[in-house]
Every structure is written in structure tokens, then in C-alpha cells.
Design a protein around this motif. Structure first.
Motif, PDB file in Angstrom:
ATOM      1  N   GLU A 226       0.834  -1.204   0.000  1.00 57.43           N
ATOM      2  CA  GLU A 226       0.000   0.000   0.000  1.00 57.43           C
ATOM      3  C   GLU A 226       0.868   1.253   0.000  1.00 57.43           C
ATOM      4  OE1 GLU A 226      -2.847  -0.007   3.111  1.00 57.43           O
ATOM      5  OE2 GLU A 226      -3.796  -1.884   2.500  1.00 57.43           O
ATOM      6  N   THR A 227       1.979   1.205   0.737  1.00 53.99           N
ATOM      7  CA  THR A 227       2.897   2.341   0.739  1.00 53.99           C
ATOM      8  C   THR A 227       3.483   2.545  -0.648  1.00 53.99           C
ATOM      9  OG1 THR A 227       3.464   1.905   3.052  1.00 53.99           O
ATOM     10  CG2 THR A 227       4.991   3.274   1.789  1.00 53.99           C
ATOM     11  N   LEU A 228       3.862   1.461  -1.305  1.00 55.08           N
ATOM     12  CA  LEU A 228       4.400   1.569  -2.655  1.00 55.08           C
ATOM     13  C   LEU A 228       3.365   2.130  -3.620  1.00 55.08           C
ATOM     14  CD1 LEU A 228       6.455  -1.745  -2.984  1.00 55.08           C
ATOM     15  CD2 LEU A 228       7.328   0.573  -2.692  1.00 55.08           C
ATOM     16  N   ALA A 229       2.099   1.797  -3.412  1.00 54.62           N
ATOM     17  CA  ALA A 229       1.040   2.334  -4.277  1.00 54.62           C
ATOM     18  C   ALA A 229       0.995   3.850  -4.219  1.00 54.62           C
ATOM     19  CB  ALA A 229      -0.310   1.735  -3.870  1.00 54.62           C
ATOM     20  N   GLN A 230       1.270   4.413  -3.039  1.00 57.37           N
ATOM     21  CA  GLN A 230       1.293   5.869  -2.910  1.00 57.37           C
ATOM     22  C   GLN A 230       2.430   6.473  -3.737  1.00 57.37           C
ATOM     23  OE1 GLN A 230       1.502   6.780   1.276  1.00 57.37           O
ATOM     24  NE2 GLN A 230      -0.209   5.423   1.778  1.00 57.37           N
ATOM     25  N   TYR A 231       3.565   5.784  -3.738  1.00 63.23           N
ATOM     26  CA  TYR A 231       4.684   6.299  -4.536  1.00 63.23           C
ATOM     27  C   TYR A 231       4.462   6.049  -6.019  1.00 63.23           C
ATOM     28  CZ  TYR A 231       7.022   6.656  -0.030  1.00 63.23           C
ATOM     29  OH  TYR A 231       7.343   6.992   1.262  1.00 63.23           O
ATOM     30  N   GLY A 232       3.556   5.147  -6.344  1.00 60.22           N
ATOM     31  CA  GLY A 232       3.248   4.889  -7.742  1.00 60.22           C
ATOM     32  C   GLY A 232       2.527   6.030  -8.431  1.00 60.22           C
ATOM     33  N   VAL A 233       2.024   7.000  -7.661  1.00 59.33           N
ATOM     34  CA  VAL A 233       1.383   8.179  -8.251  1.00 59.33           C
ATOM     35  C   VAL A 233       2.183   9.440  -7.942  1.00 59.33           C
ATOM     36  CG1 VAL A 233      -0.919   7.167  -8.232  1.00 59.33           C
ATOM     37  CG2 VAL A 233      -0.115   8.404  -6.214  1.00 59.33           C
ATOM     38  N   ASP A 234       3.447   9.278  -7.574  1.00 60.25           N
ATOM     39  CA  ASP A 234       4.302  10.431  -7.291  1.00 60.25           C
ATOM     40  C   ASP A 234       4.486  11.263  -8.557  1.00 60.25           C
ATOM     41  OD1 ASP A 234       6.368  11.223  -4.905  1.00 60.25           O
ATOM     42  OD2 ASP A 234       7.208  11.761  -6.872  1.00 60.25           O
ATOM     43  N   THR A 235       4.717  12.544  -8.372  1.00 55.53           N
ATOM     44  CA  THR A 235       4.902  13.423  -9.530  1.00 55.53           C
ATOM     45  C   THR A 235       6.232  13.197 -10.237  1.00 55.53           C
ATOM     46  OG1 THR A 235       5.794  15.141  -8.062  1.00 55.53           O
ATOM     47  CG2 THR A 235       3.446  15.230  -8.550  1.00 55.53           C
ATOM     48  N   VAL A 239      10.569   8.206  -9.153  1.00 61.21           N
ATOM     49  CA  VAL A 239       9.968   7.605  -7.958  1.00 61.21           C
ATOM     50  C   VAL A 239       8.939   6.557  -8.367  1.00 61.21           C
ATOM     51  CG1 VAL A 239       8.588   8.053  -5.890  1.00 61.21           C
ATOM     52  CG2 VAL A 239      10.393   9.651  -6.567  1.00 61.21           C
ATOM     53  N   ARG A 240       8.136   6.846  -9.377  1.00 60.40           N
ATOM     54  CA  ARG A 240       7.158   5.865  -9.850  1.00 60.40           C
ATOM     55  C   ARG A 240       7.868   4.602 -10.358  1.00 60.40           C
ATOM     56  NH1 ARG A 240       5.198  10.560 -12.371  1.00 60.40           N
ATOM     57  NH2 ARG A 240       5.501   9.757 -14.502  1.00 60.40           N
ATOM     58  N   ALA A 241       8.960   4.798 -11.097  1.00 60.71           N
ATOM     59  CA  ALA A 241       9.714   3.651 -11.599  1.00 60.71           C
ATOM     60  C   ALA A 241      10.327   2.858 -10.441  1.00 60.71           C
ATOM     61  CB  ALA A 241      10.816   4.122 -12.551  1.00 60.71           C
ATOM     62  N   ALA A 256      -1.339  -5.431  -8.267  1.00 58.27           N
ATOM     63  CA  ALA A 256      -1.784  -5.486  -9.659  1.00 58.27           C
ATOM     64  C   ALA A 256      -2.463  -4.205 -10.139  1.00 58.27           C
ATOM     65  CB  ALA A 256      -2.727  -6.677  -9.842  1.00 58.27           C
ATOM     66  N   LYS A 257      -3.359  -3.637  -9.326  1.00 56.78           N
ATOM     67  CA  LYS A 257      -4.179  -2.516  -9.798  1.00 56.78           C
ATOM     68  C   LYS A 257      -3.329  -1.317 -10.180  1.00 56.78           C
ATOM     69  CE  LYS A 257      -8.224   0.258  -8.582  1.00 56.78           C
ATOM     70  NZ  LYS A 257      -9.284   0.511  -7.563  1.00 56.78           N
ATOM     71  N   TRP A 258      -2.477  -0.877  -9.265  1.00 54.83           N
ATOM     72  CA  TRP A 258      -1.707   0.331  -9.569  1.00 54.83           C
ATOM     73  C   TRP A 258      -0.558   0.062 -10.532  1.00 54.83           C
ATOM     74  CZ3 TRP A 258       3.462   0.809  -8.165  1.00 54.83           C
ATOM     75  CH2 TRP A 258       3.943  -0.059  -7.172  1.00 54.83           C
ATOM     76  N   VAL A 259      -0.024  -1.171 -10.522  1.00 48.62           N
ATOM     77  CA  VAL A 259       1.036  -1.515 -11.470  1.00 48.62           C
ATOM     78  C   VAL A 259       0.497  -1.495 -12.893  1.00 48.62           C
ATOM     79  CG1 VAL A 259       2.504  -3.406 -12.276  1.00 48.62           C
ATOM     80  CG2 VAL A 259       2.457  -2.816  -9.844  1.00 48.62           C
ATOM     81  N   THR A 260      -0.671  -2.099 -13.087  1.00 48.00           N
ATOM     82  CA  THR A 260      -1.267  -2.134 -14.424  1.00 48.00           C
ATOM     83  C   THR A 260      -1.609  -0.733 -14.920  1.00 48.00           C
ATOM     84  OG1 THR A 260      -2.204  -4.310 -13.920  1.00 48.00           O
ATOM     85  CG2 THR A 260      -3.139  -3.131 -15.794  1.00 48.00           C
ATOM     86  N   ALA A 261      -2.062   0.129 -14.012  1.00 39.85           N
ATOM     87  CA  ALA A 261      -2.405   1.500 -14.402  1.00 39.85           C
ATOM     88  C   ALA A 261      -1.195   2.240 -14.956  1.00 39.85           C
ATOM     89  CB  ALA A 261      -2.984   2.246 -13.207  1.00 39.85           C
TER      90      ALA A 261
END
Length: 321
Positions: A226-235, A239-241, A256-261
Motif C-alpha cells: 500500500e505504501t508503494l502504491a502511494q509512490y506509484g502516483v508520485d509526480t 519515484v514511480r519507476a 496489480a491494480k496500480w502496477v497495471t495502471a
């Protein structure tokens, strides 16, 4: 003429004989020296074992008279055989005998190479005095390269200081990050997970956010997805990578959800990492998005997407619950 040839032949034969004799004598000397050193190590080992057993912890004449290399060799050999309390008692005995005094003093040499050599020796023994010496070098050496070497030694020993202290000692607020810095973060990720997240979220340390997020992949803790998901939408695309790399390292399809997005991310680097992660996690729901990437303008993205699709076709796809 014949006399000259004969004289030359005799001289050559004598020279070769002397050369072979010198090689023979040198070999004999080396063999005797090795045998004597082996005998000395055996005697030292007996004294050390008596010392840690509490027989005569201070009376060790053979150890006191032996050359430093012989003493170090004997102790190194015993450390490979001993465990737990016996190992700790052995290190305590040799510390009292000043075994590491020379190496510790060389930590203050004017030559950086000598300081680094001393660190590599101290790393082999990892006694309290060795750890303290390396920690002091990490905190106070005037050379950034030497401090980094000390940090690497402490990391391999599992003795790095807390993350905030490490960042301060390495002056990472004004020095460029290297792969060794990244390795240091990864080595303490499981121990200092909360500190890594706190530092990554601190605006003051934003330049460190990507490598800190990357280090979260080394915690093997599914709760941090869940913490990584937050960084997955970083500007910041880096950081997203990094979040994608960490999720791939943890290896749980719950991301899966945020990775696929992120397969539709505007940044090419992120799409590459997202494709690799979808393949590594066997995310079957990502197939349509991966197939769309076959038309991506980036050759690297198309290649990674095809690789991910190959992985999905090679085995059963995992669908998140």
C-alpha cells in the motif's frame, strides 16, 4: 674456437646448476617456514582455546611472541570454527591482547589507501573494537571515499548505524548518489523500514526519494504494498519507476491494480518498468494493456511488453483476489 665453446658450455651448465640449487634451497626454506608457521598457529590455537575456556586468559607466551600475521591467521581460523558465546569470548581475549591495535591506529593514517586497507582487515573480525573503529571512521574521516568504504564494511557486517545518521555521515544532502549508496539503503531496509518511509516523505530529502523507495523492495513485507502504491502516483517519474521495481522485487500480485495502471504512464521509463513488473508478477488482467504497448513509439517499451506477454503465455496468469 673449440675451447671457447667448451668454456661457454661449462659456464652455462654451472649457471643453470646454481640457479636450480637456489630454487631448491628457496623451496626448502619456504617449506620449513610454512611448517614452522603451521606449528606456531597450532600452539596459538591451543592457547586461545584455553583462554576462552577460562584456564589462563592472560598468560599466552606463544601468542605474545608470534608475528602479527601468525596471530591474525590463528584467530581467523578459530573464528570459522566457533559460534555464539565462544566466538564472543575469543574476540574479547584478543582485543585485550591488542590484536587489532595496529589496524585501528592505521585508521588515522595520512594515506587513504592505508586507512582503507585497515578497514578491510577489521571487517574480517567484526569485534566490538573493530565495529567501533569503523563507525568512528564513518563519522569522522575527512575523505568521502573512505567514509563510504567504512559504510560498506559495516553493511557487510550488518552493523550500519540508523538511517538518519548514515545519511548525515555520508553527507548525502550534497554528494551525488552511487550504486553503493543504493546498496547501503537496501541492506538496512528490513531493519529501518519506518525510517526509510519517513525520510522518503520528508521534503528536505526529496532527492533521495527514488533510491529510498527502491530499497523498500528488499523488506519482503507484503504490508508495504500500500505504501508503494502511494509512490506509484508520485509526480516524479523516477519515484514511480522505483516503486515498480520494489513491487517486482517483493513479488506479490496484490500490487496489480496500480502496477497495471502505470502501463499508460506518460513517461517511457515508467512504462518499461510497469511492463516488466506485470510480466514478473504474472498479472493476467494486464494483457490488453500490454498488447496496446505493441504500438508504443518507444522500441524499449515494445520490447518489454512483448517479453511480459511471453511470460504470461508461458504459465498460468495470476489474478488478484
Amino acid at each position: 674456437m673449440a675451447v671457447l665453446v667448451a668454456a661457454g658450455s661449462v659456464a652455462f651448465a654451472l649457471t643453470m646448476s646454481l640457479f636450480m640449487l637456489s630454487l631448491f634451497l628457496r623451496r626448502r626454506r619456504n617449506e620449513r617456514s610454512a611448517a614452522r608457521e603451521q606449528s606456531d598457529k597450532l600452539l596459538l590455537s591451543r592457547e586461545l582455546l584455553d583462554a576462552i575456556a577460562g584456564t589462563e586468559p592472560c598468560i599466552m607466551p606463544a601468542f605474545d611472541e608470534a608475528k602479527p600475521s601468525v596471530r591474525l591467521g590463528a584467530v581467523s581460523h578459530l573464528l570459522q570454527l566457533l559460534r555464539g558465546g565462544d566466538r564472543a569470548r575469543l574476540l574479547a581475549v584478543v582485543e585485550r591482547k591488542g590484536l587489532f591495535a595496529d589496524a585501528l591506529s592505521r585508521l588515522h593514517s595520512r594515506q587513504a589507501a592505508r586507512r582503507i586497507d585497515a578497514m578491510r582487515l577489521l571487517e574480517q573480525f567484526a569485534s566490538p573494537a573493530c565495529i567501533q573503529g569503523l563507525t568512528s571512521a564513518l563519522a569522522g574521516d575527512h575523505s568521502g571515499a573512505v567514509r563510504l568504504e567504512a559504510a560498506g564494511a559495516l553493511a557487510r557486517m550488518g552493523q550500519l548505524p540508523p538511517l538518519a545518521d548514515l545519511v548525515r555521515m555520508l553527507e548525502l544532502d550534497r554528494r551525488p548518489l552511487t550504486r553503493l549508496h543504493q546498496a547501503l539503503f537496501r541492506s538496512i531496509a528490513a531493519r529501518d523500514t519506518d525510517a526509510i518511509v519517513a525520510l522518503a516523505d520528508d521534503p528536505q530529502w526529496r532527492p533521495l526519494r527514488a533510491p529510498l523507495v527502491d530499497a523498500l523492495g528488499w523488506i519482503e513485507n507484503y504490508a508495504k504494498l500500500e505504501t508503494l502504491a502511494q509512490y506509484g502516483v508520485d509526480t516524479d517519474a523516477e519515484v514511480r519507476a522505483a516503486a515498480l521495481r520494489a513491487a517486482r522485487k517483493i513479488g506479490h500480485p496484490g500490487a496489480a491494480k496500480w502496477v497495471t495502471a502505470l502501463l499508460d504512464d506518460p513517461d517511457e521509463r515508467v512504462r518499461i518498468q510497469a511492463a516488466q513488473t506485470c510480466g514478473a508478477l504474472r498479472l493476467g488482467d494486464a494483457r490488453p494493456a500490454l498488447e496496446r504497448l505493441n504500438d508504443d513509439p518507444s522500441w524499449w517499451v515494445r520490447m518489454r511488453a512483448r517479453g511480459a506477454l511471453d511470460l504470461l503465455g508461458a504459465g498460468p496468469a495470476v489474478r488478484p483476489a
